[in-house]
Design a protein around this motif. Structure first.
Motif, mmCIF file in Angstrom:
data_model
loop_
_atom_site.group_PDB
_atom_site.id
_atom_site.type_symbol
_atom_site.label_atom_id
_atom_site.label_comp_id
_atom_site.label_asym_id
_atom_site.label_seq_id
_atom_site.Cartn_x
_atom_site.Cartn_y
_atom_site.Cartn_z
ATOM 1 N N GLY A 232 1.246 -1.603 -0.450
ATOM 2 C CA GLY A 232 -0.155 0.303 0.065
ATOM 3 C C GLY A 232 1.189 1.183 0.549
ATOM 4 O O GLY A 232 2.101 1.181 0.493
ATOM 5 N N ILE A 233 0.149 2.447 -0.803
ATOM 6 C CA ILE A 233 1.458 3.654 -0.317
ATOM 7 C C ILE A 233 0.202 4.857 -1.071
ATOM 8 O O ILE A 233 -0.672 5.117 -0.775
ATOM 9 C CB ILE A 233 1.273 3.314 -2.039
ATOM 10 C CG1 ILE A 233 2.840 4.891 -2.216
ATOM 11 C CG2 ILE A 233 1.136 3.546 -3.259
ATOM 12 C CD1 ILE A 233 3.896 4.542 -2.740
ATOM 13 N N GLY A 234 0.588 5.615 0.044
ATOM 14 C CA GLY A 234 -0.668 6.724 0.153
ATOM 15 C C GLY A 234 0.360 8.337 0.641
ATOM 16 O O GLY A 234 1.864 8.556 -0.326
ATOM 17 N N THR A 235 -0.105 8.560 1.317
ATOM 18 C CA THR A 235 1.148 9.654 2.788
ATOM 19 C C THR A 235 2.071 9.488 2.959
ATOM 20 O O THR A 235 3.522 9.848 3.638
ATOM 21 C CB THR A 235 -0.045 10.701 3.580
ATOM 22 O OG1 THR A 235 -0.431 9.421 4.613
ATOM 23 C CG2 THR A 235 -0.893 11.036 2.706
ATOM 24 N N TYR A 236 2.243 7.655 3.345
ATOM 25 C CA TYR A 236 3.216 6.364 3.543
ATOM 26 C C TYR A 236 3.557 5.784 2.566
ATOM 27 O O TYR A 236 3.148 5.644 1.041
ATOM 28 C CB TYR A 236 2.095 5.932 4.810
ATOM 29 C CG TYR A 236 1.650 5.538 3.909
ATOM 30 C CD1 TYR A 236 1.076 3.844 2.738
ATOM 31 C CD2 TYR A 236 -0.001 5.944 4.158
ATOM 32 C CE1 TYR A 236 0.001 4.045 3.409
ATOM 33 C CE2 TYR A 236 -0.873 5.780 3.981
ATOM 34 C CZ TYR A 236 -1.082 4.462 2.237
ATOM 35 O OH TYR A 236 -2.302 3.830 2.818
ATOM 36 N N PHE A 237 4.792 5.955 2.784
ATOM 37 C CA PHE A 237 5.235 4.797 1.871
ATOM 38 C C PHE A 237 5.329 3.791 1.198
ATOM 39 O O PHE A 237 4.968 3.401 0.006
ATOM 40 C CB PHE A 237 7.290 5.125 1.301
ATOM 41 C CG PHE A 237 7.569 4.625 0.048
ATOM 42 C CD1 PHE A 237 7.704 4.092 -0.224
ATOM 43 C CD2 PHE A 237 9.424 5.627 0.654
ATOM 44 C CE1 PHE A 237 8.292 4.444 -1.283
ATOM 45 C CE2 PHE A 237 10.248 5.254 -0.234
ATOM 46 C CZ PHE A 237 9.952 4.893 -1.780
ATOM 47 N N HIS A 238 5.540 2.808 2.798
ATOM 48 C CA HIS A 238 4.956 1.920 2.307
ATOM 49 C C HIS A 238 3.639 1.193 3.656
ATOM 50 O O HIS A 238 3.980 1.273 4.344
ATOM 51 C CB HIS A 238 6.005 0.364 2.714
ATOM 52 C CG HIS A 238 7.442 1.318 1.632
ATOM 53 N ND1 HIS A 238 8.398 1.502 2.042
ATOM 54 C CD2 HIS A 238 7.704 0.130 0.924
ATOM 55 C CE1 HIS A 238 9.399 1.739 0.614
ATOM 56 N NE2 HIS A 238 8.296 0.578 0.297
ATOM 57 N N GLY A 239 2.926 0.354 3.131
ATOM 58 C CA GLY A 239 1.767 0.331 4.036
ATOM 59 C C GLY A 239 0.987 -1.079 3.559
ATOM 60 O O GLY A 239 1.296 -1.622 2.911
ATOM 61 N N ALA A 240 -0.514 -1.061 3.866
ATOM 62 C CA ALA A 240 -1.314 -2.709 4.092
ATOM 63 C C ALA A 240 -1.831 -2.061 3.067
ATOM 64 O O ALA A 240 -2.282 -1.032 2.395
ATOM 65 C CB ALA A 240 -1.869 -2.374 5.043
ATOM 66 N N PRO A 241 -2.054 -2.528 1.989
ATOM 67 C CA PRO A 241 -1.794 -3.954 1.849
ATOM 68 C C PRO A 241 -0.580 -4.867 1.079
ATOM 69 O O PRO A 241 -0.137 -3.825 0.549
ATOM 70 C CB PRO A 241 -3.208 -5.331 0.942
ATOM 71 C CG PRO A 241 -2.755 -3.831 0.195
ATOM 72 C CD PRO A 241 -3.237 -2.318 1.058
ATOM 73 N N SER A 242 -0.060 -6.433 2.071
ATOM 74 C CA SER A 242 0.935 -6.317 0.972
ATOM 75 C C SER A 242 0.124 -7.457 -0.035
ATOM 76 O O SER A 242 -0.532 -8.025 -0.099
ATOM 77 C CB SER A 242 1.789 -7.745 1.820
ATOM 78 O OG SER A 242 2.280 -6.917 3.336
ATOM 79 N N VAL A 243 1.026 -6.986 -0.970
ATOM 80 C CA VAL A 243 0.798 -7.694 -2.215
ATOM 81 C C VAL A 243 1.567 -8.671 -2.916
ATOM 82 O O VAL A 243 2.505 -8.567 -3.248
ATOM 83 C CB VAL A 243 0.536 -6.696 -3.526
ATOM 84 C CG1 VAL A 243 -0.256 -7.056 -4.701
ATOM 85 C CG2 VAL A 243 -0.469 -5.175 -2.529
ATOM 86 N N TRP A 244 1.382 -10.006 -2.798
ATOM 87 C CA TRP A 244 2.391 -11.355 -2.698
ATOM 88 C C TRP A 244 2.281 -11.506 -4.736
ATOM 89 O O TRP A 244 1.052 -11.963 -4.554
ATOM 90 C CB TRP A 244 1.854 -12.185 -2.106
ATOM 91 C CG TRP A 244 1.231 -11.908 -0.425
ATOM 92 C CD1 TRP A 244 0.356 -11.297 0.119
ATOM 93 C CD2 TRP A 244 2.997 -11.699 0.651
ATOM 94 N NE1 TRP A 244 0.932 -11.322 1.804
ATOM 95 C CE2 TRP A 244 2.099 -11.565 1.559
ATOM 96 C CE3 TRP A 244 3.985 -12.578 0.846
ATOM 97 C CZ2 TRP A 244 3.057 -11.152 2.660
ATOM 98 C CZ3 TRP A 244 4.757 -12.370 1.100
ATOM 99 C CH2 TRP A 244 4.207 -11.971 3.077
ATOM 100 N N PRO A 245 3.808 -11.086 -4.869
ATOM 101 C CA PRO A 245 3.510 -11.419 -6.040
ATOM 102 C C PRO A 245 3.814 -12.509 -6.864
ATOM 103 O O PRO A 245 3.973 -12.598 -8.188
ATOM 104 C CB PRO A 245 4.918 -10.696 -6.725
ATOM 105 C CG PRO A 245 5.250 -10.897 -5.939
ATOM 106 C CD PRO A 245 5.174 -11.065 -4.443
ATOM 107 N N PHE A 246 2.855 -14.199 -6.091
ATOM 108 C CA PHE A 246 3.582 -15.519 -5.996
ATOM 109 C C PHE A 246 2.350 -16.001 -5.640
ATOM 110 O O PHE A 246 1.774 -15.467 -4.614
ATOM 111 C CB PHE A 246 4.244 -16.356 -6.053
ATOM 112 C CG PHE A 246 4.911 -16.352 -4.439
ATOM 113 C CD1 PHE A 246 4.518 -16.401 -2.965
ATOM 114 C CD2 PHE A 246 5.491 -14.667 -4.139
ATOM 115 C CE1 PHE A 246 4.480 -16.024 -2.079
ATOM 116 C CE2 PHE A 246 6.329 -14.595 -2.625
ATOM 117 C CZ PHE A 246 5.515 -14.872 -1.724
ATOM 118 N N ALA A 247 2.168 -17.464 -6.720
ATOM 119 C CA ALA A 247 0.954 -17.854 -5.696
ATOM 120 C C ALA A 247 0.919 -18.115 -4.197
ATOM 121 O O ALA A 247 1.894 -18.604 -4.015
ATOM 122 C CB ALA A 247 0.952 -19.739 -6.282
ATOM 123 N N ASN A 248 0.417 -17.933 -3.446
ATOM 124 C CA ASN A 248 -0.133 -17.532 -2.049
ATOM 125 C C ASN A 248 -1.183 -17.824 -1.113
ATOM 126 O O ASN A 248 -2.763 -18.015 -2.632
ATOM 127 C CB ASN A 248 1.001 -16.734 -1.833
ATOM 128 C CG ASN A 248 0.308 -15.298 -1.575
ATOM 129 O OD1 ASN A 248 -1.016 -15.129 -0.699
ATOM 130 N ND2 ASN A 248 -0.243 -14.378 -2.541
#
Length: 334
Positions: A232-248
């Motif tokens: 996730g991104i906004g006024t913050y650099f890193h946040g929720a959600p985590s976006v996993w780029p592989f089958a999970n």
């Protein structure tokens, strides 16, 4: 015959390609005092000593995804568009004989001239305005004075902070003429990123993204590096959600209108899963000299689909083709 000999020479040189080693890192670049800093930039001057072991800055959306207001969405549009512009500036600085420090300088100067802050600068101690990951460097490479060589592939990762919001994007670029395997890997990484983006929309389970990305990677004979994920991104650099780029099977919930996050798979050749973190605590590379490729976009979930805030992807092949005739003595002329 001459072209054949040149091709054979390039092939021989590439067979002897050595793992990337850290060069000399230049001093921290200045940001004019009037430019708004992100909240994590707490030191008084950019030339101040960098703190070791700084943890990720706290904010309200570390664990819970933010649903952005229309006003904040508009600010994300501005940040995303500027990030895309800055990334192209960085990509056009890539050439045989150029250094990644020169890429960093080009982006830095462009970003601050537009009244924005280069988000990586000062984030958890990072000392540069972009990250540049060359060949076997998987992620978070620190720009330095190593000269790019013919056939090098590199990811340039740009994030800008403007209007109180961050826009984050990256692309592969090529110095000189690529080898067929490296070019195919770059193309596959771009395709995988867009496959993940294409799966997004309101009500979609985040797990679908990773499955779609991995399908492309598997078909290309590449590994999706499991150590780096979207966020996730906004006024913050890193946040929720985590976006996993592989089958999970990691339950991040469903996508909802107003969410903004990145999709940024790293694909590694030879399905190589080795990993080494350098002493700088940022740079990560393979142990076997296997190369990687990555693309990244910041996206917005809308009421009826998805919008790519940092799109469209830069035509990295066209940029490389334009740069090759401009070389003069291993440097860009003009």
């Amino acid at each position: 015959e001459e072209h054949l000999l040149q091709g054979l020479a390039r092939s021989a040189a590439r067979r002897e390609r050595q793992p990337v080693r850290r060069g000399n890192v230049s001093p921290v670049r200045d940001v004019p005092a009037h430019i708004l800093r992100p909240h994590y930039v707490t030191f008084k001057e950019l030339g101040s000593p960098w703190e070791e072991g700084v943890s990720m800055p706290w904010h309200p959306y570390i664990d819970t995804p933010e649903i952005k207001s229309p006003e904040k969405v508009e600010r994300m549009h501005v940040a995303g568009a500027l990030a895309r512009e800055a990334l192209e500036v960085g990509g056009r600085a890539v050439a045989v004989g150029a250094t990644t420090d020169e890429v960093d300088a080009a982006v830095h100067e462009f970003v601050v001239a537009r009244g924005a802050y280069p988000s990586p600068l000062g984030y958890m101690g990072f000392q540069k305005s972009v990250s540049t990951s060359v060949n076997d460097v998987i992620a978070h490479g620190i720009p330095d004075d190593r000269a790019l060589e013919d056939g090098d592939i590199l990811n340039v990762d740009v994030t800008v902070f403007i209007g109180g919001c961050h826009g984050d994007t990256s692309s592969m670029f090529i110095a000189g003429t690529p080898d067929d395997v490296g070019l195919a890997m770059c193309r596959a990484a771009r395709e995988a990123t867009w496959a993940g983006i294409g799966a997004c929309g309101p009500g979609v389970d985040f797990r679908v993204v990773g499955s779609k990305i991995e399908e492309v990677a598997d078909a290309a004979g590449l590994l999706v590096c499991p150590r780096f994920i979207g966020h996730g991104i906004g006024t913050y650099f890193h946040g929720a959600p985590s976006v996993w780029p592989f089958a999970n099977d990691n339950d991040e919930g469903l996508m909802l209108p107003g969410m903004t996050f990145t999709i940024e798979p790293v694909l590694v050749e030879n399905r190589d899963d080795t990993f080494h973190e350098w002493e700088d605590k940022w740079t990560c590379s393979t142990l076997t000299n296997a190369r990687s490729a990555q693309f990244e976009h910041t996206i917005l979930i809308t009421e009826d689909g998805v919008e790519v805030l940092t799109g469209p992807s830069i035509d990295f092949e066209a940029v490389a083709a334009e740069q090759r005739p401009l070389r003069a003595g291993g440097r860009l002329s003009g």
